[in-house]
Design an enzyme around this catalytic site. Structure first.
Site, short mmCIF file in Angstrom:
data_model
loop_
_atom_site.label_atom_id
_atom_site.label_comp_id
_atom_site.label_asym_id
_atom_site.label_seq_id
_atom_site.Cartn_x
_atom_site.Cartn_y
_atom_site.Cartn_z
N ASP A 144 0.82 -1.20 0.00
CA ASP A 144 0.00 0.00 0.00
C ASP A 144 0.86 1.26 0.00
OD1 ASP A 144 -2.60 1.07 -0.05
OD2 ASP A 144 -2.47 1.56 2.07
N ASN A 186 -10.63 -2.50 -6.63
CA ASN A 186 -9.81 -1.51 -7.35
C ASN A 186 -10.41 -1.09 -8.69
OD1 ASN A 186 -6.59 -2.82 -6.20
ND2 ASN A 186 -7.87 -1.19 -5.36
#
Length: 229
Positions: free
Chosen positions: A2, A50
């Protein structure tokens, strides 16, 4: 993995620059894991959530996946790395499906290390797909309802045949699973690091492993120190 976008924004760069830097960090992490004797490494490359990102960013991420497989597959194969993909492939573009299948087929007999790529993956979706598949088998008579137990259900998950993770590392200071390996992480240890993924290096991996090794894992039982009291 991340923090690619935040890494780029902090440097006044477009988000795609962060994703490209993240791919380089991934290459380094795979090499380091192999050198440290880690047999199984799972990376969360692209989640089923996503797709909600801007189309331009999604297209760039797809392009990076294509580039990673085409550029790195030969090296992974040469180094004895077996590649496995988890996630829903049903509605992926045809060339993406072909690349994923090529990576798995080419490296299927490799034994030095296992690299599991979670792509178009979401743990809730995985569990739901597994439950539906199990239900179909019970209804058709291929599986007895009384035979359904934890082990049997695990065989319907994307990770069938893959050991549950011992350690889960998340970068960028985030402290949540974000729909990653919910079933499999039941007894995993967690390490949260403040660095963004593009800055993640071998020293960070070694720090996370050292933190893991210092912990006592009880799996619902009593610890060694408690047991002798």
């Amino acid at each position: 993995m991340d923090g690619n976008g935040r890494w780029a924004e902090a440097r006044g760069l477009p988000r795609r620059a962060g994703h490209r830097a993240g791919v380089e960090a991934l290459r380094s992490a795979v090499r380091s894991a192999g050198e440290l004797g880690i047999n199984w490494l799972t990376v969360y490359a692209f989640s089923s959530e996503n797709w909600s990102r801007p189309r331009s960013e999604v297209n760039d991420l797809m392009g990076l996946l294509r580039l990673f497989i085409r550029r790195d597959l030969a090296e992974l194969h040469q180094n004895g790395v077996r590649v496995r993909i988890i996630g829903d492939r049903e509605n992926l573009e045809k060339d993406i499906k072909s690349l994923l299948l090529e990576a798995e087929n080419l490296t299927a007999d490799n034994t030095n290390m296992n690299l599991v790529i979670a792509f178009n993956y979401g743990a809730r979706d995985e569990i739901l797909r597994a439950a539906k598949a199990l239900m179909r088998d019970v209804q058709s008579g291929r599986l007895e309802a009384n035979a359904v137990d934890l082990e049997a259900f695990g065989g319907y998950l994307d990770t069938a045949g893959i050991p549950d993770p011992d350690l889960i590392i998340r970068t960028s200071g985030e402290q949540r699973l974000s729909n990653f390996l919910l079933w499999q992480a039941a007894y995993a240890e967690f390490v949260f690091l403040p660095c963004h993924w593009p800055d993640f290096g071998r020293a960070d991996l070694e720090t996370a492993i050292a933190t893991f090794n210092a912990r006592e894992r009880r799996f619902g039982g009593v610890g060694a120190r408690e047991a002798v009291l």
